[in-house]
Write a protein that holds these residues in place. Structure first.
Motif, short mmCIF file in Angstrom:
data_model
loop_
_atom_site.label_atom_id
_atom_site.label_comp_id
_atom_site.label_asym_id
_atom_site.label_seq_id
_atom_site.Cartn_x
_atom_site.Cartn_y
_atom_site.Cartn_z
N PHE A 110 0.83 -1.21 0.00
CA PHE A 110 0.00 0.00 0.00
C PHE A 110 0.86 1.26 0.00
O PHE A 110 0.47 2.28 -0.59
CB PHE A 110 -0.95 -0.02 1.19
N ALA A 111 2.02 1.19 0.62
CA ALA A 111 2.94 2.33 0.54
C ALA A 111 3.40 2.55 -0.90
O ALA A 111 3.55 3.70 -1.34
CB ALA A 111 4.14 2.09 1.45
N SER A 112 3.59 1.47 -1.65
CA SER A 112 4.03 1.60 -3.05
C SER A 112 2.96 2.27 -3.90
O SER A 112 3.27 3.02 -4.82
CB SER A 112 4.38 0.21 -3.62
N ILE A 113 1.68 2.01 -3.59
CA ILE A 113 0.60 2.69 -4.32
C ILE A 113 0.68 4.19 -4.07
O ILE A 113 0.59 5.01 -4.99
CB ILE A 113 -0.78 2.15 -3.90
N GLY A 114 0.85 4.56 -2.80
CA GLY A 114 0.96 5.98 -2.47
C GLY A 114 2.17 6.63 -3.09
O GLY A 114 2.09 7.74 -3.63
N THR A 159 -6.51 -5.52 -1.58
CA THR A 159 -7.43 -4.81 -0.69
C THR A 159 -8.30 -5.78 0.09
O THR A 159 -8.59 -5.56 1.27
CB THR A 159 -8.31 -3.84 -1.51
N VAL A 192 -4.05 2.05 5.47
CA VAL A 192 -4.55 3.29 4.85
C VAL A 192 -3.57 4.43 5.14
O VAL A 192 -3.29 5.26 4.27
CB VAL A 192 -5.96 3.63 5.37
N LEU A 244 -0.63 4.07 2.82
CA LEU A 244 -0.94 4.63 1.50
C LEU A 244 -0.88 6.15 1.54
O LEU A 244 -0.27 6.79 0.67
CB LEU A 244 -2.33 4.15 1.07
N ASP A 290 -7.54 3.30 -5.71
CA ASP A 290 -7.24 2.76 -4.38
C ASP A 290 -7.37 3.83 -3.30
O ASP A 290 -7.81 3.55 -2.18
CB ASP A 290 -5.83 2.17 -4.35
N ILE A 291 -6.99 5.05 -3.63
CA ILE A 291 -7.10 6.15 -2.68
C ILE A 291 -8.58 6.45 -2.41
O ILE A 291 -9.00 6.59 -1.26
CB ILE A 291 -6.38 7.39 -3.21
N ALA A 336 -10.25 3.48 -0.44
CA ALA A 336 -9.89 3.48 0.99
C ALA A 336 -10.71 4.51 1.75
O ALA A 336 -11.17 4.26 2.88
CB ALA A 336 -8.41 3.75 1.15
#
Length: 423
Positions: A76-80, A141, A274, A277, A408-409, A412
């Protein structure tokens, strides 16, 4: 008999699951055609084996939870860290409009899921699992929220159900996207591109491809096409870039850990993933917009995809399939209704709002793909349409960006609101 495995053995089994999944996807055409992820293909077989061991000999397994949690937070950090809001400008107003269209559908998907679950006598939170958690959100998710729902809300079988629903969504999204687009295109009277196109057709196609190439040059690269939707592409990274990227991941995870503690008991209390992200989004856009920092996206991509694969493998190893026995019938009804809602929304809403033209039809096919499954399914849907008719640079620019990052943002945020409602 309870068997507890430490981090080393958990990691070994997770990698074996991934290798098994790779073998199955290569050998079974159905899995390849519907873009079933390798961790899911191998993990479901492993989950079935674990279930058989429990059924026959009474064995149950406990895997290292800390390692599973760490890989989930890394994903999830990689998505952010990949969500560059500066690309909203590159995509223009169609990107913003499509993001809004998708956001409204996420809310609708959860409303339908909760309503159907209540009608069928299930926990309304299971409606979220069969809503945007598993369908728009996908396996990553589903695994993350499943753990939250089980541990914080006492929803039995949420992770198992989420993985099963996400797998259904991948297949359903791949099945309905193409037919929806073809019906819309046929209504416009557009015929499939002939094998021997005349000069006028060739010039039109060449013009569109030239526009696409120009757009890529303006953007500097085509990274948004290569992120999570193409995890097997070779990325050229270095040791120094990997270390820099790991520092960014560490910052996002430290932020998540700190905010989880600080926000506990307040209106801003969120699941840790979350915050991971959100931390990635803040770090990414602060560095690029304020300090003009050149992010090494390829390293972020590799780390994120590897983390997702390992997390899914461990989550599937931990599945308790026997928890789905009483839910199978009602859940199937909900998923069939969700499929019908997705078709209707893409046909009547997505297509109309995005312009009622050929590009809008291709976008509708893409929306079916990640609205029910994942970005790779969306890409496959659009390729099936454009291979038969005309290229759609607009759709191939917008869908990967929305499907891989922004959805994804939004998801969430929507889920956090729904879980706070008094069902």
């Amino acid at each position: 008999m309870e068997v507890t495995l430490n981090g080393y053995y958990t990691l070994i089994l997770a990698t074996l699951v991934l290798l098994l999944g790779r073998f199955l996807v290569k050998k079974i055409k159905f899995l390849e055609d519907f873009n079933i992820p390798e961790p899911v293909a191998g993990g479901l077989v492993a989950a079935a084996i674990v279930y058989a061991l429990n059924l026959v000999w009474g064995y149950s397994f406990t895997f290292n939870q800390a390692l599973q949690t760490a890989t989930m937070l890394m994903f999830f950090a990689s998505i952010g860290l990949s969500a560059d809001f500066g690309r909203l400008k590159a995509g223009g107003s169609p990107l913003l409009i499509f993001t809004i269209v998708v956001s409204v559908f996420i809310i609708l998907q959860d409303v339908v899921g909760v309503a159907m679950a209540s009608v069928l006598g299930l926990d309304p939170l299971l409606g979220l699992v069969t809503g945007s958690i598993a369908l728009t959100g996908g396996h990553g998710t589903a695994g993350a929220w499943g753990i939250v729902l089980e541990e914080q809300y006492g929803v039995v079988g949420a992770t198992t159900l989420g993985i099963a629903a996400a797998t259904y969504g991948l297949v359903a999204g791949g099945l309905v996207g193409g037919p929806v687009a073809r019906r819309l295109i046929n209504k416009m009277g557009l015929k499939p591109a002939p094998v021997n196109a005349n000069q006028s057709d060739v010039e039109k196609l060449a013009g569109k491809q030239s526009l696409y190439s120009t757009k890529h040059n303006e953007d500097g690269d085509n990274r948004h096409e290569e992120m999570f939707e193409k995890p097997d592409n070779i990325r050229l990274i270095t040791a120094s870039s990997t270390i820099e990227s790991l520092a960014l991941f560490a910052g996002a995870l430290a932020f998540a850990d700190l905010m989880t503690i600080v926000a506990q008991g307040t209106a801003f209390e969120l699941p840790t993933f979350v915050w991971a992200l959100a931390g990635g989004v803040i770090i990414r856009n602060a560095l690029t917009m304020v300090f003009n920092f050149d992010m090494f996206d390829r390293a972020i991509d590799v780390i994120g995809n590897a983390s997702l694969s390992l997390f899914l493998a461990m989550a599937l190893l931990s599945l308790k399939l026997w928890e789905l026995t009483d839910l199978a019938g009602p859940v199937l009804i909900i998923l069939l209704v969700q499929t019908a809602v997705m078709i209707a929304y893409a046909y009547f809403i997505t297509f109309r709002i995005m312009g009622k033209d050929y590009d809008a039809a291709v976008l509708a096919a893409g929306h079916c793909g990640f609205g029910m499954g994942a970005t790779p399914t969306a890409i496959a849907n659009m390729q099936a349409v454009t291979d038969r008719y005309l290229p759609s640079p607009k759709a191939f620019l917008i869908v990967p960006m929305v499907g891989a990052f922004f959805v994804d943002i939004v998801n969430a945020t929507v889920l956090q609101i729904f879980t706070k409602l008094p069902f």
